[in-house]
Structure formats: structure tokens, C-alpha cells
Design an enzyme around this catalytic site. Structure first.
Site, PDB file in Angstrom:
ATOM      1  N   SER A 136       0.940  -1.485  -0.630  1.00 19.65           N
ATOM      2  CA  SER A 136      -0.128  -0.295   0.397  1.00 19.65           C
ATOM      3  C   SER A 136       0.991   1.041   0.195  1.00 19.65           C
ATOM      4  O   SER A 136       1.895   1.887  -0.589  1.00 19.65           O
ATOM      5  CB  SER A 136      -1.203  -0.064   1.417  1.00 19.65           C
ATOM      6  OG  SER A 136      -1.686   1.306   1.089  1.00 19.65           O
ATOM      7  N   TYR A 150      -5.153   7.608  -6.545  1.00 22.13           N
ATOM      8  CA  TYR A 150      -3.681   7.024  -6.490  1.00 22.13           C
ATOM      9  C   TYR A 150      -4.462   6.323  -4.327  1.00 22.13           C
ATOM     10  O   TYR A 150      -4.834   5.456  -4.782  1.00 22.13           O
ATOM     11  CB  TYR A 150      -2.848   7.111  -6.530  1.00 22.13           C
ATOM     12  CG  TYR A 150      -1.753   6.970  -5.327  1.00 22.13           C
ATOM     13  CD1 TYR A 150      -0.684   5.864  -6.720  1.00 22.13           C
ATOM     14  CD2 TYR A 150      -1.122   6.765  -4.589  1.00 22.13           C
ATOM     15  CE1 TYR A 150       0.025   5.003  -5.344  1.00 22.13           C
ATOM     16  CE2 TYR A 150      -0.058   6.184  -3.363  1.00 22.13           C
ATOM     17  CZ  TYR A 150       0.285   5.429  -4.433  1.00 22.13           C
ATOM     18  OH  TYR A 150       1.577   4.654  -3.870  1.00 22.13           O
ATOM     19  N   LYS A 154      -5.962   3.171  -2.387  1.00 21.79           N
ATOM     20  CA  LYS A 154      -4.979   2.134  -1.631  1.00 21.79           C
ATOM     21  C   LYS A 154      -5.843   2.391  -0.852  1.00 21.79           C
ATOM     22  O   LYS A 154      -5.969   1.187   0.047  1.00 21.79           O
ATOM     23  CB  LYS A 154      -3.267   2.876  -1.243  1.00 21.79           C
ATOM     24  CG  LYS A 154      -2.694   3.530  -2.058  1.00 21.79           C
ATOM     25  CD  LYS A 154      -2.033   1.756  -2.753  1.00 21.79           C
ATOM     26  CE  LYS A 154      -0.616   1.468  -4.063  1.00 21.79           C
ATOM     27  NZ  LYS A 154      -0.615   0.233  -3.597  1.00 21.79           N
TER      28      LYS A 154
END
Length: 276
Positions: A136, A150, A154
Site C-alpha cells: 500500500s 491513487y 490504496k
């Protein structure tokens, strides 16, 4: 887990994937190193000798995932550690991103990791041991202007992995969520998707974009040291669910958690007033 572990690692052509493969080989383990283009793994083959095999793996292609898992089992007889590392960065305000860009990012960063995980879990569960390492980011715990896409990927991976850890615990299978800060992994270079720009957002995302352009090769984190830390935790009897890597990750995640606690405390009376 056996002393000589078998690793299946995605995204081994550079960055954390490559360093994890090298660290595992140096520890005497065996590695199935994968990438979309296996010719980029020639140096790993030269270094690892008989301890390494390679396979083509595109996390967005289910058939490719299944083939890589089958190849690992055929070559080594088992899988002890799977590392979901394949991915790339993305910068752009939410309005600047097209839906096609967002979906493409999620396919690689979230759905691809889930595809690999689901392909391996039945084998780990059946053997009663193993570890799933989800790469992650500190962006899996907090977000910032320009990194919404993004961080969304995650956040999603971390939410699924936390549930997965509890689901697999009775079978002796562990899950480790790794949350690096800024490391020298080409994150700000060719592995960074850049959205179109809307001038109005310069006020809120301009700093993020400028940082992205300047960061490649200047990040404080050493990927080789990160790989060593991950190997150590995978071998621990009582590993954490989450492992932050880098002083920046520790500092920023701690500050974020403190802000969350402060806000929860400040609004607790109103929050709890909604009960019957």
C-alpha cells in the site's frame, strides 16, 4: 512457514518488487519473479540462479494471473508469500481525472491485487500457512490534493485487506499491509500517470504536481532497506497488520490519526445524540 520460503512477487522489474526479490534470494528463499515483460527480469535470473523463476503476469488479465500461480506451484510445489506490488502513481485533481483514467488505475492498483490474492488464497488456506503482503502506501491511510485517485485505490486495498486478515487468521494465513512513504522507486518518474490540468486547480494541487516533478531520485527512502524490513516482519511470530516504512510515513500517519481522534472527540456529543 517453512525456513526456505517460496515467494510470488508482482511487478519485479523495478522498485520494491525487484528489491524484495533480491532480498528473498539473498535469504536463501526461492522466488517466482513476475512482470508484464519478463525480459526486464534478466538481472534477477543472473543473480538468483536456480532459486529464481520468471513468469509473465499482467494483473489486469485473469488468465495471466492464473497461469503465473500455476507456474509457481509447478516449479516450486507451493507458495509461502505472495506480494502484490505491481502498480504506479497518479497525480491530478478529482475534476481533472477522466473516469476512464480512474477506472484504469483501479484495475491495476486495486482489482489487480485482489485478482492475485484470490488466485493464491485457496492454496495458502489449504496448506494452513502463508503470508499475503499488500504494498500500500502512507496514502492508504491519508490523502492529499492531487493524489485522490491513487489514495482511493490504496484505501480500497487496505479496507479489503483488513477484512481478509481476519477471515484468514483461523487458517494460519497472515496479511501484512505495507505503507511506505517516499522511496526511490521511480514513483515520480515514468511510473507516474499525470492527468490533464485545469488552471483553477493550481492553487490547491500545484504544489503536489511540482513535488512530483522534483521527487524522482531525491526521495529519502531506500528500497533495499524497505525490502529487508518486510522480510523481517514476514518472519516474525506476531507481525503487525500494518507496517509503515520511512520516517515521513510514521510522522504523517501519526499526525493524521491524532487529527482524526481530535475531531472524533470534538464532535462526540453530537455524534452520539442520534440514538433513540
Amino acid at each position: 512457514m517453512t525456513r526456505e520460503r517460496v515467494w510470488l512477487i508482482t511487478g519485479c522489474s523495478a522498485g520494491f518488487g525487484r528489491e524484495l526479490a533480491l532480498a528473498a534470494l539473498a535469504a536463501g528463499d526461492r522466488v517466482m519473479a513476475t512482470a508484464r515483460k519478463t525480459e526486464r527480469l534478466a538481472d534477477l535470473v543472473a543473480t538468483g540462479g536456480d532459486g529464481v523463476r520468471t513468469a509473465t503476469l499482467d494483473v489486469t488479465d485473469p488468465a495471466s494471473v492464473e497461469a503465473a500461480v500455476a507456474a509457481t506451484l509447478a516449479e516450486f510445489g507451493r507458495i509461502d508469500v505472495v506480494v502484490n506490488n505491481a502498480g504506479h502513481g497518479s497525480v491530478g485533481a478529482v475534476e481533472e481525472l477522466t473516469m476512464a483514467e480512474l477506472r484504469a488505475l483501479m484495475e491495476v492498483m486495486f482489482f489487480g491485487a485482489v485478482e492475485v490474492t484470490k488466485a493464491v488464497v485457496p492454496h495458502l488456506r489449504a496448506q494452513g500457512s502463508g503470508a499475503i503482503v499488500q504494498m500500500s502506501s502512507m496514502g492508504g491511510r491519508l490523502s492529499m490534493p492531487g493524489f485522490g485517485a491513487y489514495c482511493a485505490a490504496k484505501f480500497a486495498l487496505e479496507g479489503l485487506s483488513e477484512a481478509l486478515a481476519a477471515e484468514l487468521a483461523p487458517f494460519g494465513v497472515r496479511v501484512l499491509i505495507v505503507e511506505p512513504g517516499a522511496f526511490r522507486t521511480e514513483f515520480g518518474g515514468q511510473r507516474m500517470h499525470r492527468s490533464r490540468e485545469i488552471e483553477a486547480y493550481h492553487v490547491s494541487t500545484g504544489g503536489t504536481r511540482a513535488a512530483v516533478e522534483a521527487m524522482d531520485g531525491t526521495q529519502p527512502g531506500d528500497p533495499a532497506k524497505a525490502a529487508a524490513a518486510i522480510l523481517r516482519v514476514v518472519g516474525e511470530e506476531n507481525p503487525p497488520l500494518r507496517l509503515a516504512l520511512g520516517r515521513d510515513a510514521v510522522t504523517n500517519i501519526r499526525a493524521h490519526n491524532e487529527r482524526l481522534r481530535s475531531e472524533l472527540d470534538e464532535w462526540e456529543e453530537l455524534s452520539t445524540s442520534t440514538e433513540l
